[in-house]
Design a protein around this motif. Structure first.
Motif, PDB file in Angstrom:
ATOM      1  N   GLN A 336       0.706  -1.245   0.057  1.00 31.59           N
ATOM      2  CA  GLN A 336      -0.051  -0.106   0.141  1.00 31.59           C
ATOM      3  C   GLN A 336       0.929   1.313   0.159  1.00 31.59           C
ATOM      4  OE1 GLN A 336      -3.678   0.094  -0.149  1.00 31.59           O
ATOM      5  NE2 GLN A 336      -2.858   1.950  -0.739  1.00 31.59           N
ATOM      6  N   TYR A 365      -8.547   3.460  -3.512  1.00 27.58           N
ATOM      7  CA  TYR A 365      -9.479   2.990  -2.674  1.00 27.58           C
ATOM      8  C   TYR A 365      -9.565   1.949  -2.287  1.00 27.58           C
ATOM      9  CZ  TYR A 365     -12.706   6.589  -4.761  1.00 27.58           C
ATOM     10  OH  TYR A 365     -13.088   7.993  -5.077  1.00 27.58           O
ATOM     11  N   GLU A 366      -9.953   1.366  -1.157  1.00 25.31           N
ATOM     12  CA  GLU A 366      -9.987   0.049  -0.459  1.00 25.31           C
ATOM     13  C   GLU A 366     -11.188  -0.640  -0.716  1.00 25.31           C
ATOM     14  OE1 GLU A 366      -9.410  -3.068   0.781  1.00 25.31           O
ATOM     15  OE2 GLU A 366      -7.586  -1.914   1.171  1.00 25.31           O
ATOM     16  N   ALA A 368     -12.474  -3.408  -0.381  1.00 23.39           N
ATOM     17  CA  ALA A 368     -13.211  -4.337   0.510  1.00 23.39           C
ATOM     18  C   ALA A 368     -13.941  -3.698   1.624  1.00 23.39           C
ATOM     19  CB  ALA A 368     -12.129  -5.140   1.102  1.00 23.39           C
ATOM     20  N   SER A 369     -13.502  -2.462   1.887  1.00 22.88           N
ATOM     21  CA  SER A 369     -14.241  -1.579   3.149  1.00 22.88           C
ATOM     22  C   SER A 369     -15.472  -0.859   2.535  1.00 22.88           C
ATOM     23  CB  SER A 369     -13.415  -0.596   3.512  1.00 22.88           C
ATOM     24  OG  SER A 369     -13.106   0.432   2.609  1.00 22.88           O
ATOM     25  N   MET A 370     -15.736  -1.147   1.077  1.00 21.86           N
ATOM     26  CA  MET A 370     -16.999  -0.376   0.459  1.00 21.86           C
ATOM     27  C   MET A 370     -17.988  -1.238  -0.105  1.00 21.86           C
ATOM     28  SD  MET A 370     -14.478   1.732  -1.969  1.00 21.86           S
ATOM     29  CE  MET A 370     -15.779   2.458  -3.110  1.00 21.86           C
ATOM     30  N   ARG A 371     -17.566  -2.573  -0.151  1.00 21.90           N
ATOM     31  CA  ARG A 371     -18.593  -3.708  -0.763  1.00 21.90           C
ATOM     32  C   ARG A 371     -18.811  -4.735   0.283  1.00 21.90           C
ATOM     33  NH1 ARG A 371     -17.458  -2.696  -6.206  1.00 21.90           N
ATOM     34  NH2 ARG A 371     -17.565  -0.204  -6.168  1.00 21.90           N
ATOM     35  N   ARG A 372     -20.099  -5.316   0.323  1.00 24.62           N
ATOM     36  CA  ARG A 372     -20.497  -6.551   1.187  1.00 24.62           C
ATOM     37  C   ARG A 372     -19.377  -7.445   0.765  1.00 24.62           C
ATOM     38  NH1 ARG A 372     -26.086  -8.034   0.056  1.00 24.62           N
ATOM     39  NH2 ARG A 372     -25.322  -7.450  -2.142  1.00 24.62           N
TER      40      ARG A 372
END
Length: 411
Positions: A336, A365-366, A368-372
């Protein structure tokens, strides 16, 4: 006309000066009218006027010649019949939701939708007793299975936010229509230019019910205006939205409306320029060593490319049309810190949200933190989104190349 105000008091004379300029002035840009108070000629006229239509003026929030003109031009852009203006794209989403949803109702949102729309459903709307659920926009069966008797509104987005999957939009609309559910599209990416939201098949038989648009992006074009619009074709649906708009007291400034009106004539040219530059750079990024995936719906093999081709491929004499956005996935083997250094090393691309303006932007963007659930078609790694501005393509490519070298060495 001479000043006929019968008073020697200068303050009164300056407010009630009798001069009226002659009618008939016409210029390329419409006049800019700024008003909260609207003057009526008499009490009878005040009582006759109706704020819900464009037959006259009642108060600044309900419209001026400037905002009426902008609303009508946006209807022409998107193929609608009715429009209201709001202070931002997010305000457009919120106004639609508050107009159409009530306690016990349900809204369905794509899992890859604009994040603040999802957050509003989980926060504000939930406080009002409105349920929400998410569906997979790339699987129409997921939407069909998610609709319940309580579903009142389905949000659509083409393509999805950040990862830019392009859904089978006509099929999603057919499902909504078959179940009698309002289909509302966040049309900021398409902008009324990539496809016609109210005529998806080109024969007038199928379209969305509502098109919400962040005019902040391409219609404004300068990165300096916040505004949104809600366009519909159905008068009864428009009235519900218009009533919510009135109760919320939403309005836009005349100078902001002027800025969008001034930018609209060049919008198609700018959109095409953003598109061509983005495709050029997206193809180039596919060849760079740290990049394992490029996400752009016009690229062969991109998620939903066939759906993009079917809906947008005939635009611009078969060249197709797409916004100036693409994302890349850097190899998971990269750290990262390396990805952040890449973004920080860019000189022409600036770090900032939004898109559609003259300056190119970049944001990591991350997902994994934005999507189920992280989409199966997304390669493992680090996602970075680019908004391509109006700089020279060769300069942008050189900037990307030097930043790749700074962050990853030898790339």
């Amino acid at each position: 006309m001479q000043d006929t105000t019968p008073t020697p008091n200068m303050a009164t004379r300056l407010i009630h000066h009798g001069y009226q300029p002659p009618a008939g002035f016409e210029a390329p840009m419409p006049g800019i009218h700024k008003a909260s108070t609207v003057i009526f000629p008499d009490v009878a006229a005040m009582r006759r006027r109706e704020w819900k239509d464009k037959s006259g003026y009642t108060y600044g929030l309900h419209g001026t010649p400037t905002t009426f003109t902008l609303e009508e031009r946006l209807c022409a852009l998107e193929g609608g019949r009715h429009c209201v203006l709001v202070p931002s794209g997010l305000a457009a989403l919120a106004t639609v939701a508050l107009a159409l949803l009530r306690q016990g109702g349900e809204v369905l949102i794509p899992d890859n939708a604009y994040g603040p729309n999802k957050a509003m459903a989980a926060g504000l709307l939930a406080q009002y007793g409105v349920r929400h659920a998410f569906y997979d926009a790339m699987d129409p069966a997921s939407l069909a299975a998610a609709i319940t008797p309580a579903t009142r509104l389905v949000w659509l987005e083409a393509p999805g936010s950040v990862t830019l999957e392009f859904p089978d939009l006509p099929e999603l609309v057919r499902i909504c229509r078959a179940r009698g559910v309002t289909a509302a599209l966040d049309n900021t990416w398409g902008a009324g230019l990539a496809f016609a939201p109210f005529d998806l098949l080109g024969d007038g038989s199928l379209g969305v019910d509502v098109s919400a648009h962040a005019l902040t992006k391409y219609p404004s074009g300068g990165g300096d205006v916040l505004m949104g619009s809600i366009v519909t074709r159905d008068a009864a649906l428009h009235l519900r939205i218009q009533n919510a708009h009135m109760h919320l007291g939403l309005g836009v400034g005349a100078n902001d409306a002027e800025a969008v009106l001034r930018a609209l004539p060049s919008m198609a040219l700018r959109y095409a320029a953003h598109d061509r530059a983005a495709r050029t750079l997206a193809h180039w990024m596919q060849q760079q060593a740290p990049v394992v995936q490029v996400l752009h719906p016009a690229l062969e093999g991109a998620p939903g490319h066939a759906h993009w081709q079917a809906l947008c491929g005939a635009a611009r004499d078969g060249e197709g049309a797409a916004a100036g956005l693409f994302s890349v996935v850097f190899d998971a083997a990269c750290s990262q810190a390396q990805v952040d250094r890449f973004c920080d090393s860019l000189r022409l691309f600036r770090i900032g949200y939004s898109w559609g303006g003259p300056m190119s932007l970049v944001v990591p963007y991350e997902i994994a933190s934005m999507r189920r659930q992280v989409p199966a078609h997304l390669r493992p790694g680090h996602v970075v989104r680019f908004s391509i501005g109006l700089e020279g393509v060769d300069d942008l490519r050189a900037d990307l190349q030097q930043a790749l070298h700074q962050a990853f060495g030898g790339a």
